[in-house]
Scaffold this motif. Structure first.
Motif, short mmCIF file in Angstrom:
data_model
loop_
_atom_site.label_atom_id
_atom_site.label_comp_id
_atom_site.label_asym_id
_atom_site.label_seq_id
_atom_site.Cartn_x
_atom_site.Cartn_y
_atom_site.Cartn_z
N LEU A 1 7.82 48.88 12.81
CA LEU A 1 7.49 47.89 11.78
C LEU A 1 6.23 48.28 11.03
O LEU A 1 6.14 48.09 9.82
CB LEU A 1 7.31 46.52 12.42
N PHE B 1 7.13 50.95 8.68
CA PHE B 1 7.91 50.37 7.59
C PHE B 1 7.00 49.68 6.58
O PHE B 1 7.15 49.84 5.37
CB PHE B 1 8.92 49.37 8.17
N LEU C 1 -0.01 31.72 1.40
CA LEU C 1 0.84 32.15 0.30
C LEU C 1 2.17 32.67 0.82
O LEU C 1 3.23 32.41 0.25
CB LEU C 1 0.12 33.25 -0.47
N GLN C 2 2.11 33.39 1.96
CA GLN C 2 3.34 33.96 2.51
C GLN C 2 4.26 32.85 2.99
O GLN C 2 5.45 32.87 2.70
CB GLN C 2 2.98 34.91 3.64
N THR D 1 5.92 33.25 -1.02
CA THR D 1 6.64 34.53 -1.07
C THR D 1 7.78 34.59 -0.07
O THR D 1 8.72 35.33 -0.29
CB THR D 1 5.71 35.72 -0.81
N ALA E 1 10.77 42.56 10.14
CA ALA E 1 10.68 43.57 9.09
C ALA E 1 10.75 42.93 7.72
O ALA E 1 10.04 43.33 6.80
CB ALA E 1 11.81 44.57 9.25
N TRP E 2 11.59 41.88 7.61
CA TRP E 2 11.72 41.24 6.31
C TRP E 2 10.46 40.48 5.95
O TRP E 2 10.04 40.47 4.79
CB TRP E 2 12.91 40.30 6.31
N SER E 3 9.86 39.80 6.93
CA SER E 3 8.70 39.00 6.57
C SER E 3 7.49 39.87 6.29
O SER E 3 6.57 39.44 5.60
CB SER E 3 8.38 37.99 7.66
N SER E 4 7.49 41.13 6.77
CA SER E 4 6.34 41.98 6.47
C SER E 4 6.29 42.31 4.98
O SER E 4 5.22 42.49 4.42
CB SER E 4 6.37 43.25 7.32
N VAL E 5 7.46 42.38 4.34
CA VAL E 5 7.48 42.55 2.89
C VAL E 5 6.82 41.36 2.22
O VAL E 5 6.06 41.50 1.26
CB VAL E 5 8.92 42.73 2.38
N GLY E 6 7.09 40.16 2.74
CA GLY E 6 6.47 38.96 2.19
C GLY E 6 4.96 38.98 2.33
O GLY E 6 4.24 38.60 1.42
N TYR E 7 4.48 39.47 3.51
CA TYR E 7 3.04 39.57 3.70
C TYR E 7 2.42 40.51 2.67
O TYR E 7 1.41 40.18 2.03
CB TYR E 7 2.72 40.11 5.10
N LEU E 8 3.04 41.68 2.49
CA LEU E 8 2.49 42.65 1.53
C LEU E 8 2.45 42.05 0.13
O LEU E 8 1.44 42.16 -0.57
CB LEU E 8 3.34 43.91 1.52
N LEU E 9 3.54 41.39 -0.25
CA LEU E 9 3.59 40.82 -1.59
C LEU E 9 2.52 39.76 -1.78
O LEU E 9 1.86 39.72 -2.81
CB LEU E 9 4.96 40.18 -1.81
N SER E 10 2.37 38.89 -0.76
CA SER E 10 1.42 37.80 -0.98
C SER E 10 -0.01 38.31 -0.97
O SER E 10 -0.85 37.79 -1.72
CB SER E 10 1.61 36.69 0.05
#
Lengths: 77, 270, 60
Positions: A55, A58, B184-185, B189, C5-14
């Protein structure tokens, strides 16, 4: 919209740039998850450890793709 | 050759070497003339497809479970297979036994989204309703309200936001930097990425199929272009098979995400 | 992948959204064209990676 050198070709350079920028993270994420799944299959008892590190890798690769998304906004126009 | 592509290509009515450029499909593929309108409200093809898929899902599972038998036959067999898939592979995987009350909810999301996605490759429908952002957004809106209400009910208003914003095990000073990101998350988002993921996958898939279909139509003729036209059509067939997989996968992923967000509301993450 | 894995994209975006937004506001305030916005984006990504590490990457 900006005019390219070729006659009659219009479009957004930002989207082409993002298409190019997404190649790298795409390959990277593929390698990370491919090797991660392989490692989990070879050593199922280490699955938790492998998943955590997978993770992190990733997230690092995904960050590059997201930088690619915002760059046209930053240096656009 | 999809229905909307046929209209697109026959409107332009042009082939290679007939003196007109490639009619490249763009956002116009996703715009439809209203079938009928009531005042300012336009009833369009995506809405019709969503209604049809709703009726299909309701009708099928009504016929499957209206008169359940001890030994399942026919439609009930298929229905039970679908239910067990959602319960064992999605709900129990993420929530365990205590997620069982939410299985019907997840089950409806999964099959509704899946049928809407599969509309992309059914002849004469040929359009995934989920490639208009409003449909994924409203489904995700329901999930969003559900996990917020569940979280506040189970952990208390203060407790829920405290658990969300302050993960344990960090020095105090750094919370000051990280708490806004967490807030925010959790509130913006997370639902946003969930809706956009489904939308973007279906949008891109439909766009790919349409582009290659138009290419096959444009290159058709008694010259070298026929070779490329055949290749383009072959790609359409391969992409259609690929889309069939992507559609099921996206329905599975959105259900899995809904389940994991509900489970994070049920109890604080360690 | 239980959604991590999906929520880590959300963290990066926020993270990018929040700190990039702050950088954008500072840019508007000081009159630079693009100086604090990229800095904010990089800071946001770094902090989000810390958060992803804390949430998912730690052996518990």
């Amino acid at each position: 919209m900006m005019n390219l050198a070729a006659d009659g070709v219009h479009g957004s350079l930002g989207s082409i740039g993002y298409g190019l920028a997404a190649i790298g993270p795409g390959i990277g994420i593929g390698i990370i998850f491919g090797n991660g799944v392989q490692a989990m299959a070879r050593q199922p008892e280490a699955a938790g450890l492998v998943r955590q590190n997978m993770l992190l890798g990733f997230a690092l690769a995904e960050a590059l793709a997201l930088i690619g998304v915002v760059m046209p906004f930053v240096y656009g126009t | 050759m999809t229905a909307d592509v046929q209209t697109l290509a026959s409107e332009s009515g042009c082939h290679l070497f007939s003196g007109c450029g490639f009619p490249s499909p763009g956002l116009n593929v996703f715009e439809f003339k209203p079938i009928f309108s009531i005042g300012a409200f336009d009833f369009t093809k995506p809405m019709l497809l969503a209604l049809i898929s709703m009726l299909l899902v309701i009708g099928f599972f009504w016929s499957a479970f209206a008169k359940p038998k001890m030994v399942p036959r026919g439609a009930q067999n298929v229905g039970e297979l679908g239910y067990l898939f959602v319960r064992d592979n999605i709900s129990r995987e993420t929530m365990g036994k205590k997620g069982d009350p939410y299985v019907p909810f997840l089950f409806s999301i999964f099959f509704f989204v899946w049928v809407m996605n599969v509309m992309a490759i059914i002849p004469f429908a040929q359009f995934p309703a989920t490639s208009r952002i409003a449909f994924p957004a409203s489904i995700v809106g329901v999930v969003y309200v559900t996990y917020l209400v569940l979280g506040i009910k189970n952990q208390g208003f203060v407790g829920y936001f405290k658990n969300m914003m302050f993960p344990p095990g960090l020095p105090k000073a750094i919370y000051f930097l990280l708490a806004p990101i967490e807030l925010l998350q959790g509130l913006i988002t997370r639902p946003f990425t969930m809706a956009v993921r489904l939308f973007a996958n279906m949008f891109a898939g439909h766009m790919l199929i349409v582009t290659f279909s138009v290419g096959a139509w444009y290159l058709l003729g008694f010259h070298i272009g026929a070779l490329f036209s055949a290749t383009s059509f072959l790609v359409v067939v391969i992409l259609t098979a690929f889309e069939l997989m992507i559609q099921a996968l996206q329905a599975y992923i959105i259900t899995l995400l809904a389940a994991s967000y509900i489970s994070s509301s049920l109890e604080a993450e360690h | 992948m239980d959604g991590a894995a999906w929520s880590s994209v959300g963290y990066l975006l926020s993270g990018m959204l929040f700190y990039g937004g702050i950088g954008w506001l500072i840019d508007r305030w000081t009159g630079h064209s693009a100086l604090f916005l990229p800095i904010g984006l990089v800071v946001g990504i770094a902090l989000s990676l810390v958060l992803v590490f804390v949430r998912h990457g730690r052996s518990s």
